[in-house]
Write a protein that holds these residues in place. Structure first.
Motif, PDB file in Angstrom:
ATOM      1  N   ALA A 115       0.768  -1.107   0.033  1.00 25.90           N
ATOM      2  CA  ALA A 115       0.027   0.103   0.242  1.00 25.90           C
ATOM      3  C   ALA A 115       0.762   1.342   0.112  1.00 25.90           C
ATOM      4  O   ALA A 115       1.790   1.396   0.718  1.00 25.90           O
ATOM      5  N   ARG A 116       0.432   2.193  -0.784  1.00 24.56           N
ATOM      6  CA  ARG A 116       1.266   3.501  -0.978  1.00 24.56           C
ATOM      7  C   ARG A 116       0.215   4.699  -0.712  1.00 24.56           C
ATOM      8  O   ARG A 116       0.684   5.766  -0.539  1.00 24.56           O
ATOM      9  N   VAL A 117      -1.024   4.566  -0.722  1.00 22.27           N
ATOM     10  CA  VAL A 117      -2.240   5.531  -0.425  1.00 22.27           C
ATOM     11  C   VAL A 117      -2.823   4.993   0.775  1.00 22.27           C
ATOM     12  O   VAL A 117      -3.090   3.729   0.933  1.00 22.27           O
ATOM     13  N   PHE A 118      -3.277   5.837   1.772  1.00 24.03           N
ATOM     14  CA  PHE A 118      -3.887   5.535   3.066  1.00 24.03           C
ATOM     15  C   PHE A 118      -4.945   6.656   3.263  1.00 24.03           C
ATOM     16  O   PHE A 118      -4.899   7.611   3.266  1.00 24.03           O
ATOM     17  N   GLU A 119      -5.917   5.862   3.731  1.00 19.78           N
ATOM     18  CA  GLU A 119      -7.248   6.614   4.305  1.00 19.78           C
ATOM     19  C   GLU A 119      -7.598   6.062   5.672  1.00 19.78           C
ATOM     20  O   GLU A 119      -7.716   4.649   5.970  1.00 19.78           O
ATOM     21  N   LYS A 120      -7.816   6.928   6.478  1.00 16.25           N
ATOM     22  CA  LYS A 120      -8.096   6.796   7.918  1.00 16.25           C
ATOM     23  C   LYS A 120      -9.349   7.939   8.255  1.00 16.25           C
ATOM     24  O   LYS A 120      -9.110   9.121   7.912  1.00 16.25           O
ATOM     25  N   HIS A 121     -10.044   7.317   9.010  1.00 18.75           N
ATOM     26  CA  HIS A 121     -11.135   8.271   9.574  1.00 18.75           C
ATOM     27  C   HIS A 121     -10.400   9.068  10.792  1.00 18.75           C
ATOM     28  O   HIS A 121      -9.707   8.514  11.599  1.00 18.75           O
ATOM     29  N   VAL A 122     -10.632  10.211  10.926  1.00 20.41           N
ATOM     30  CA  VAL A 122     -10.025  11.205  12.126  1.00 20.41           C
ATOM     31  C   VAL A 122     -11.409  11.939  12.573  1.00 20.41           C
ATOM     32  O   VAL A 122     -12.362  12.104  12.130  1.00 20.41           O
ATOM     33  N   THR A 123     -11.124  11.805  14.137  1.00 23.66           N
ATOM     34  CA  THR A 123     -12.267  12.745  14.715  1.00 23.66           C
ATOM     35  C   THR A 123     -11.604  13.678  15.970  1.00 23.66           C
ATOM     36  O   THR A 123     -10.458  13.605  16.251  1.00 23.66           O
ATOM     37  N   LEU A 124     -12.333  14.614  15.979  1.00 20.34           N
ATOM     38  CA  LEU A 124     -12.029  15.718  17.178  1.00 20.34           C
ATOM     39  C   LEU A 124     -12.262  14.986  18.573  1.00 20.34           C
ATOM     40  O   LEU A 124     -11.792  15.450  19.604  1.00 20.34           O
ATOM     41  N   ASP A 125     -13.402  14.095  18.690  1.00 21.40           N
ATOM     42  CA  ASP A 125     -13.901  13.554  20.008  1.00 21.40           C
ATOM     43  C   ASP A 125     -14.416  12.215  19.803  1.00 21.40           C
ATOM     44  O   ASP A 125     -15.475  12.147  19.167  1.00 21.40           O
ATOM     45  N   ARG A 126     -13.804  11.139  20.263  1.00 23.35           N
ATOM     46  CA  ARG A 126     -14.300   9.850  20.238  1.00 23.35           C
ATOM     47  C   ARG A 126     -15.561   9.578  20.708  1.00 23.35           C
ATOM     48  O   ARG A 126     -15.997   8.586  20.567  1.00 23.35           O
ATOM     49  N   SER A 127     -15.829  10.365  21.775  1.00 28.05           N
ATOM     50  CA  SER A 127     -17.195  10.080  22.438  1.00 28.05           C
ATOM     51  C   SER A 127     -18.299  10.901  21.783  1.00 28.05           C
ATOM     52  O   SER A 127     -19.607  10.484  22.093  1.00 28.05           O
ATOM     53  N   TRP A 128     -18.179  11.269  20.383  1.00 28.54           N
ATOM     54  CA  TRP A 128     -19.272  11.992  19.914  1.00 28.54           C
ATOM     55  C   TRP A 128     -20.226  10.822  19.510  1.00 28.54           C
ATOM     56  O   TRP A 128     -19.601   9.678  19.039  1.00 28.54           O
ATOM     57  N   LYS A 129     -21.456  10.802  19.128  1.00 32.98           N
ATOM     58  CA  LYS A 129     -22.229  10.068  18.454  1.00 32.98           C
ATOM     59  C   LYS A 129     -22.108  10.114  17.103  1.00 32.98           C
ATOM     60  O   LYS A 129     -21.745  11.222  16.422  1.00 32.98           O
ATOM     61  N   GLY A 130     -22.520   8.962  16.460  1.00 28.76           N
ATOM     62  CA  GLY A 130     -22.178   8.705  14.878  1.00 28.76           C
ATOM     63  C   GLY A 130     -21.441   7.237  14.664  1.00 28.76           C
ATOM     64  O   GLY A 130     -20.964   6.800  15.463  1.00 28.76           O
ATOM     65  N   SER A 131     -21.572   7.178  13.388  1.00 27.43           N
ATOM     66  CA  SER A 131     -21.088   5.862  12.842  1.00 27.43           C
ATOM     67  C   SER A 131     -19.481   5.666  13.072  1.00 27.43           C
ATOM     68  O   SER A 131     -19.261   4.478  13.047  1.00 27.43           O
ATOM     69  N   ASP A 132     -18.578   6.612  13.044  1.00 24.51           N
ATOM     70  CA  ASP A 132     -17.245   6.286  12.927  1.00 24.51           C
ATOM     71  C   ASP A 132     -16.302   6.966  14.050  1.00 24.51           C
ATOM     72  O   ASP A 132     -15.240   6.768  14.093  1.00 24.51           O
ATOM     73  N   HIS A 133     -16.963   7.500  14.793  1.00 22.85           N
ATOM     74  CA  HIS A 133     -16.200   8.532  15.808  1.00 22.85           C
ATOM     75  C   HIS A 133     -15.632   7.489  16.744  1.00 22.85           C
ATOM     76  O   HIS A 133     -14.460   7.692  17.120  1.00 22.85           O
ATOM     77  N   SER A 134     -16.157   6.401  17.170  1.00 24.73           N
ATOM     78  CA  SER A 134     -15.502   5.479  18.207  1.00 24.73           C
ATOM     79  C   SER A 134     -14.305   4.736  17.757  1.00 24.73           C
ATOM     80  O   SER A 134     -13.552   4.413  18.456  1.00 24.73           O
ATOM     81  N   PHE A 135     -14.233   4.590  16.359  1.00 27.35           N
ATOM     82  CA  PHE A 135     -13.119   3.989  15.803  1.00 27.35           C
ATOM     83  C   PHE A 135     -12.017   4.884  15.430  1.00 27.35           C
ATOM     84  O   PHE A 135     -10.886   4.472  14.988  1.00 27.35           O
ATOM     85  N   ALA A 136     -12.444   6.123  15.022  1.00 30.69           N
ATOM     86  CA  ALA A 136     -11.608   7.135  14.047  1.00 30.69           C
ATOM     87  C   ALA A 136     -10.523   7.302  15.236  1.00 30.69           C
ATOM     88  O   ALA A 136     -10.515   7.329  16.327  1.00 30.69           O
ATOM     89  N   LEU A 137      -9.354   7.962  14.599  1.00 36.81           N
ATOM     90  CA  LEU A 137      -8.104   8.248  15.349  1.00 36.81           C
ATOM     91  C   LEU A 137      -8.443   9.650  15.860  1.00 36.81           C
ATOM     92  O   LEU A 137      -8.831  10.593  14.971  1.00 36.81           O
ATOM     93  N   SER A 138      -7.777   9.991  16.769  1.00 34.50           N
ATOM     94  CA  SER A 138      -7.608  11.417  17.295  1.00 34.50           C
ATOM     95  C   SER A 138      -6.576  11.979  16.531  1.00 34.50           C
ATOM     96  O   SER A 138      -5.985  11.334  15.943  1.00 34.50           O
ATOM     97  N   SER A 139      -6.432  13.305  16.772  1.00 34.17           N
ATOM     98  CA  SER A 139      -5.416  13.933  16.129  1.00 34.17           C
ATOM     99  C   SER A 139      -4.060  13.419  16.342  1.00 34.17           C
ATOM    100  O   SER A 139      -3.009  13.096  15.758  1.00 34.17           O
ATOM    101  N   HIS A 140      -3.791  12.969  17.781  1.00 35.42           N
ATOM    102  CA  HIS A 140      -2.665  12.586  18.194  1.00 35.42           C
ATOM    103  C   HIS A 140      -2.476  11.203  17.578  1.00 35.42           C
ATOM    104  O   HIS A 140      -1.276  10.724  17.155  1.00 35.42           O
TER     105      HIS A 140
END
Length: 168
Positions: A115-140
């Motif tokens: 792999a040479r291109v990468f897509e990851k979900h990022v969130t500002l707050d993992r506790s927010w409601k929604g389909s992907d906040h729980s697994f998305a990466l924080s900025s850190h």
């Protein structure tokens, strides 16, 4: 929506997994001449091939991303070995990874498999409601993901036998 994106000057077009096989739409995207990043989650091999073949007729800047459409995706379902299949079947296409894994190990492993291109979900707050906040990466977490991706090719580089290193 595609016309709007082209008019506002986006750098690339991301094709979601569910649009693989939508050949009329993919043809229009290819005519935009923008770089295309296309996820494969849920698509059958013949759908991926027909989509890549259509785009490749008029467009050369395509990245094909292995993706598992499960949110979040547990490690046992990542199927990263599929990256090797994509590299074999699409030799002239950039291969990448779009994952919904809750962690950063997936990036370096995917890199090692081509792999040479990468897509990851990022969130500002993992506790927010929604389909992907729980697994998305924080900025850190995303910073660590990028750090480890950059380290991976360096760590894979083979040193000459004369370079024994040094103790400190």
């Amino acid at each position: 929506s595609l016309d709007l994106l082209c008019n506002i000057g986006v750098d690339a077009i991301k094709v979601a997994s569910f649009d693989i096989g939508n050949l009329a739409f993919l043809n229009k995207i290819a005519k935009s001449k923008l770089p295309i990043v296309m996820s494969t989650g849920g698509a059958k091999d013949d759908q991926i091939k027909s989509s890549v073949d259509l785009i490749s007729k008029t467009h050369k800047n395509l990245a094909l991303l292995h993706c598992v459409s499960e949110y979040p995706c547990p490690p046992e379902k990542m199927s990263l070995s599929k990256l090797s299949d994509l590299k074999t079947n699409f030799k002239d296409i950039t291969i990448g990874s779009s994952d919904h894994f809750n962690g950063i190990l997936s990036g370096p492993l995917a890199y090692m498999l081509g792999a040479r291109v990468f897509e990851k979900h990022v969130t500002l707050d993992r506790s927010w409601k929604g389909s992907d906040h729980s697994f998305a990466l924080s900025s850190h977490g995303f910073s660590q993901f990028v750090r480890d991706l950059k380290r991976t090719p360096i760590m894979l580089k083979q040193l000459p036998k004369t370079d024994l290193g040094k103790e400190r």
